[in-house]
Scaffold this motif. Structure first.
Motif, PDB file in Angstrom:
ATOM      1  N   ALA A  36      56.869  73.377  50.741  1.00  9.41           N
ATOM      2  CA  ALA A  36      57.951  74.225  50.248  1.00  9.41           C
ATOM      3  C   ALA A  36      59.302  73.550  50.414  1.00  9.41           C
ATOM      4  O   ALA A  36      60.180  73.639  49.542  1.00  9.41           O
ATOM      5  N   LEU A  37      59.483  72.846  51.543  1.00  6.17           N
ATOM      6  CA  LEU A  37      60.741  72.138  51.763  1.00  6.17           C
ATOM      7  C   LEU A  37      60.914  71.016  50.756  1.00  6.17           C
ATOM      8  O   LEU A  37      62.012  70.791  50.233  1.00  6.17           O
ATOM      9  N   MET A  38      59.830  70.302  50.439  1.00  7.61           N
ATOM     10  CA  MET A  38      59.883  69.246  49.434  1.00  7.61           C
ATOM     11  C   MET A  38      60.308  69.817  48.079  1.00  7.61           C
ATOM     12  O   MET A  38      61.145  69.239  47.383  1.00  7.61           O
ATOM     13  N   ARG A  39      59.705  70.922  47.715  1.00  8.81           N
ATOM     14  CA  ARG A  39      60.044  71.526  46.414  1.00  8.81           C
ATOM     15  C   ARG A  39      61.508  71.944  46.371  1.00  8.81           C
ATOM     16  O   ARG A  39      62.188  71.764  45.350  1.00  8.81           O
ATOM     17  N   LYS A  40      61.982  72.486  47.486  1.00  7.62           N
ATOM     18  CA  LYS A  40      63.375  72.931  47.509  1.00  7.62           C
ATOM     19  C   LYS A  40      64.340  71.760  47.457  1.00  7.62           C
ATOM     20  O   LYS A  40      65.355  71.787  46.752  1.00  7.62           O
ATOM     21  N   LEU A  41      64.010  70.694  48.170  1.00  8.07           N
ATOM     22  CA  LEU A  41      64.889  69.527  48.191  1.00  8.07           C
ATOM     23  C   LEU A  41      64.963  68.847  46.831  1.00  8.07           C
ATOM     24  O   LEU A  41      65.981  68.256  46.478  1.00  8.07           O
ATOM     25  N   SER A  42      63.871  68.896  46.070  1.00 10.14           N
ATOM     26  CA  SER A  42      63.835  68.225  44.771  1.00 10.14           C
ATOM     27  C   SER A  42      64.245  69.147  43.629  1.00 10.14           C
ATOM     28  O   SER A  42      64.234  68.731  42.474  1.00 10.14           O
ATOM     29  N   SER A  43      64.623  70.382  43.941  1.00 12.42           N
ATOM     30  CA  SER A  43      64.997  71.334  42.888  1.00 12.42           C
ATOM     31  C   SER A  43      66.429  71.097  42.432  1.00 12.42           C
ATOM     32  O   SER A  43      67.273  70.583  43.169  1.00 12.42           O
ATOM     33  N   LEU A  72      67.795  72.470  58.948  1.00  9.59           N
ATOM     34  CA  LEU A  72      67.482  71.965  57.610  1.00  9.59           C
ATOM     35  C   LEU A  72      67.171  73.106  56.639  1.00  9.59           C
ATOM     36  O   LEU A  72      67.594  73.079  55.487  1.00  9.59           O
ATOM     37  N   THR A  73      66.434  74.112  57.109  1.00  8.87           N
ATOM     38  CA  THR A  73      66.131  75.234  56.207  1.00  8.87           C
ATOM     39  C   THR A  73      67.385  76.048  55.916  1.00  8.87           C
ATOM     40  O   THR A  73      67.548  76.561  54.804  1.00  8.87           O
ATOM     41  N   ASP A  74      68.267  76.168  56.888  1.00  6.80           N
ATOM     42  CA  ASP A  74      69.540  76.860  56.635  1.00  6.80           C
ATOM     43  C   ASP A  74      70.353  76.100  55.593  1.00  6.80           C
ATOM     44  O   ASP A  74      70.987  76.698  54.714  1.00  6.80           O
ATOM     45  N   ALA A  75      70.329  74.763  55.692  1.00  2.00           N
ATOM     46  CA  ALA A  75      71.151  73.941  54.799  1.00  2.00           C
ATOM     47  C   ALA A  75      70.728  74.053  53.338  1.00  2.00           C
ATOM     48  O   ALA A  75      71.555  73.956  52.431  1.00  2.00           O
ATOM     49  N   VAL A  76      69.423  74.253  53.089  1.00  2.00           N
ATOM     50  CA  VAL A  76      68.953  74.348  51.695  1.00  2.00           C
ATOM     51  C   VAL A  76      68.854  75.786  51.209  1.00  2.00           C
ATOM     52  O   VAL A  76      68.414  76.045  50.097  1.00  2.00           O
ATOM     53  N   GLY A  77      69.246  76.738  52.064  1.00  2.00           N
ATOM     54  CA  GLY A  77      69.185  78.131  51.645  1.00  2.00           C
ATOM     55  C   GLY A  77      67.815  78.752  51.780  1.00  2.00           C
ATOM     56  O   GLY A  77      67.488  79.733  51.094  1.00  2.00           O
ATOM     57  N   GLY A  78      66.969  78.194  52.665  1.00  3.48           N
ATOM     58  CA  GLY A  78      65.645  78.747  52.901  1.00  3.48           C
ATOM     59  C   GLY A  78      64.584  78.159  52.001  1.00  3.48           C
ATOM     60  O   GLY A  78      64.880  77.565  50.960  1.00  3.48           O
ATOM     61  N   VAL A  79      63.313  78.315  52.409  1.00  2.00           N
ATOM     62  CA  VAL A  79      62.182  77.838  51.618  1.00  2.00           C
ATOM     63  C   VAL A  79      61.195  78.980  51.434  1.00  2.00           C
ATOM     64  O   VAL A  79      61.114  79.901  52.257  1.00  2.00           O
ATOM     65  N   GLU A  80      60.423  78.917  50.349  1.00  2.00           N
ATOM     66  CA  GLU A  80      59.494  79.994  50.022  1.00  2.00           C
ATOM     67  C   GLU A  80      58.100  79.696  50.563  1.00  2.00           C
ATOM     68  O   GLU A  80      57.525  78.653  50.296  1.00  2.00           O
TER      69      GLU A  80
END
Length: 574
Positions: A330-337, A266-274
């Motif tokens: 961080a994953l939530m923020r990335k998914l909603s960006s 999942l983190t690979d799919a979104v390009g990583g999380v901060e």
């Protein structure tokens, strides 16, 4: 499609099949045909020698297709016949409108991605989904018009390659990370409640469906670690659901299970999380090596981050929970960006990865159901998603502290706040102000004397005997002598209600004051006739009735907790 054709189709990245239609400004799914097709769709029409018709023209022995709708005429071609209008060019939608098309689902990554997909691709994603029976442990599935309780379980089972250094060798997949996610009825807020794996609990007897389809009742266990509610003795996720219900009094609507690979893919799919660290970490146990400051992590590093515990805080599971909450925020923020939601490639990759990474209960076993759930989740604002942990204390029975037990003072108010749908963040509810004012106004005004209150009491979902206990208390302790037990109501209610006629408003206000009823519990309506043939109000005790003398006013503020954070904030682990 022949074998060769299937092989070519299987090698196509699904994201490459989405193309931008310049006429509409939307992405459309373009499937590769299995056999050569005519350049002109539809049946061929008979040729005609008349100029200006839509029939094909013969040119140098080859057939030339007629002009398609929306195409420009080439130089030298005849004008359309008189009376026929030329097709107007379609206006392109603005960039802002295009963005809205993609961002409407917010955090619902799988669901938004596939909501516009073609039938074949949806079928492919459905085939990716792994589901297991809920064995009757859940409510039967979430509802769009009610609050949602979703149990998210992360296991320590080593599946796939590259996971040999994580978890317990040979683990059957215990409930290593468990979060009860409560989404409010109006979708304005949510609470993610972490349950420590080392919390001592009672695991109840559990009806399960085993992998071979057989039914088996697994005996419960007393005073064991929470993580043994899954995997141990063949326990399935439904056993974890039952354990959470036993522990908190909250029954999950649905559950999802993820293993180590889910974090990586999942983190690979979104390009990583901060994520952020307040100090350098070099943990040989989790294989995490990061310097102080912020980092974009994915794959193996992301898994090491959520597995680390010895190098942060007090080195225990509670410290690791804080890392996991930071990671999920961080994953939530990335998914909603916008960088995720406006990218068809990322959305399709997430759909592919997400449907393979998660195991869901049998009530969420299709893309359509997941999409509906995701659209509900997508209504949330990350700043109103609160992460917190069940209040616990060190196990007093241990000299060497290895487990924790429930904090009997602080934990029950947290559970009750979630059951009452109370937000742990300051948010403005969507309920109309006029409706709130109307409910509050029902409590304002003069009150009758308790001796003048005439009421029939019905049990509409409370514990057996509640109506009689309430009657005894009202008559003996509160002086409401004109009251009677009217038995069971025709329907079960989640909330206690008091129905009254307009001329009984003063009586209703007095009874509400005595019982601690909120204005929303008062239902203006009509009176009924009691056993003496006199008009009376109707008090129906719902599932929220806690006992005679216990106020029923729902708290509007959540209790204080030792630690909490919201998904919109970046916190640095210490």
């Amino acid at each position: 499609m022949d074998a060769q054709g299937r092989g070519r189709a299987d090698n196509i990245d699904p994201a490459d099949q989405w193309v931008l239609n310049p006429s509409t400004g939307e992405y459309e799914l373009r499937l590769t045909p299995s056999a050569p097709q005519s350049s002109v769709p539809g049946p061929r029409r008979p040729t005609s020698s008349r100029a200006g018709t839509d029939a094909p023209r013969e040119t140098a022995g080859r057939e030339v297709p007629a002009q398609l709708p929306g195409q420009r005429r080439r130089r030298g071609e005849p004008e359309p016949p008189a009376g026929r209008r030329s097709r107007r060019p379609v206006k392109k939608k603005s960039t802002a409108k295009k963005a809205l098309l993609w961002t409407g689902g917010s955090m619902a990554f799988i669901l938004v991605a596939v909501s516009a997909a073609g039938y074949l691709y949806v079928k492919h994603l459905n085939d990716n989904i792994t589901s297991v029976s809920d064995d009757g442990a859940s409510t039967g599935g979430f509802s769009k018009d009610k609050a949602i309780n979703l149990l998210v379980i992360g296991t320590d089972k080593r599946t796939g390659s590259g996971n040999e250094g994580y978890g317990d060798a040979g683990s059957v997949g215990h409930a290593d990370t468990t979060i009860l996610l409560h989404i409010s009825k109006d979708r304005s807020n949510a609470t993610a409640l972490s349950i420590p794996r080392d919390l001592i609990v009672d695991v109840p007897d559990c009806q399960t469906t085993q992998e071979d389809g057989t039914q088996k009742v697994i005996p419960g266990s007393e005073s064991v670690r929470f993580n043994t509610s899954l995997g141990q003795d063949g326990r399935t996720p439904s056993c974890t659901v039952r354990t959470v219900t036993e522990l908190t009094g909250i029954q999950a609507d649905n559950f999802m299970v993820a293993d180590f690979n889910a974090v990586k893919t999942l983190t690979d799919a979104v390009g990583g999380v901060e994520v952020c660290l307040a100090k350098d970490i070099d943990d040989s146990d989790s294989h995490l090596k990061l310097s102080k400051g912020t980092h974009n992590i994915s794959g193996e590093t992301a898994l090491a981050f959520v597995r680390t515990r010895h190098s942060v805080g007090f080195g225990g599971d509670l410290s690791r929970i804080q890392l996991q909450q930071q990671f999920l925020s961080a994953l939530m923020r990335k998914l909603s960006s916008n960088s995720t939601l406006t990218s068809p490639t990322k959305l399709l990759k997430l759909a592919e990865v997400g449907t393979k990474a998660l195991t869901v209960d049998s009530k969420l076993d299709s893309i359509g159901k997941l999409k509906d759930l995701g659209l509900e989740l997508g209504k949330l604002n990350p700043k109103n998603l609160t992460f917190t942990t069940i209040p616990v204390i060190d196990n007093p029975a241990e000299k060497v502290k290895a487990t924790v037990v429930l904090n009997d003072t602080k934990a029950p108010p947290v559970f009750q706040a979630i059951k009452d749908d109370v937000s742990f963040t300051d948010v403005k509810k969507k309920q109309a102000k006029a409706s709130k004012d109307a409910a509050a106004a029902r409590l304002e005004g003069s009150k009758s004397a308790a001796s003048e209150v005439r009421v029939r009491i019905l049990n509409g979902g409370a514990a057996d005997g509640s109506a009689q206990k309430a009657l005894n208390w009202l008559q003996n302790d509160e002086g409401v002598l004109k009251s009677e037990n009217a038995g069971n109501a025709d329907a079960k209610l989640s909330k206690t209600t008091l129905e009254y006629a307009p001329d009984q408003a003063a009586q209703a206000r007095e009874l509400a004051s005595i019982m601690g009823l909120s204005g929303s519990a008062l239902k203006p309506g009509k009176s009924v006739t009691n056993s003496q043939g006199l008009p009376a109000m109707t008090l129906t005790l719902g599932k929220d009735f806690q006992g005679a003398g216990v106020p029923l006013t729902t708290p509007t503020k959540a209790p204080d907790v030792d630690s909490k954070t919201t998904a919109d904030k970046v916190t640095c682990a210490k």
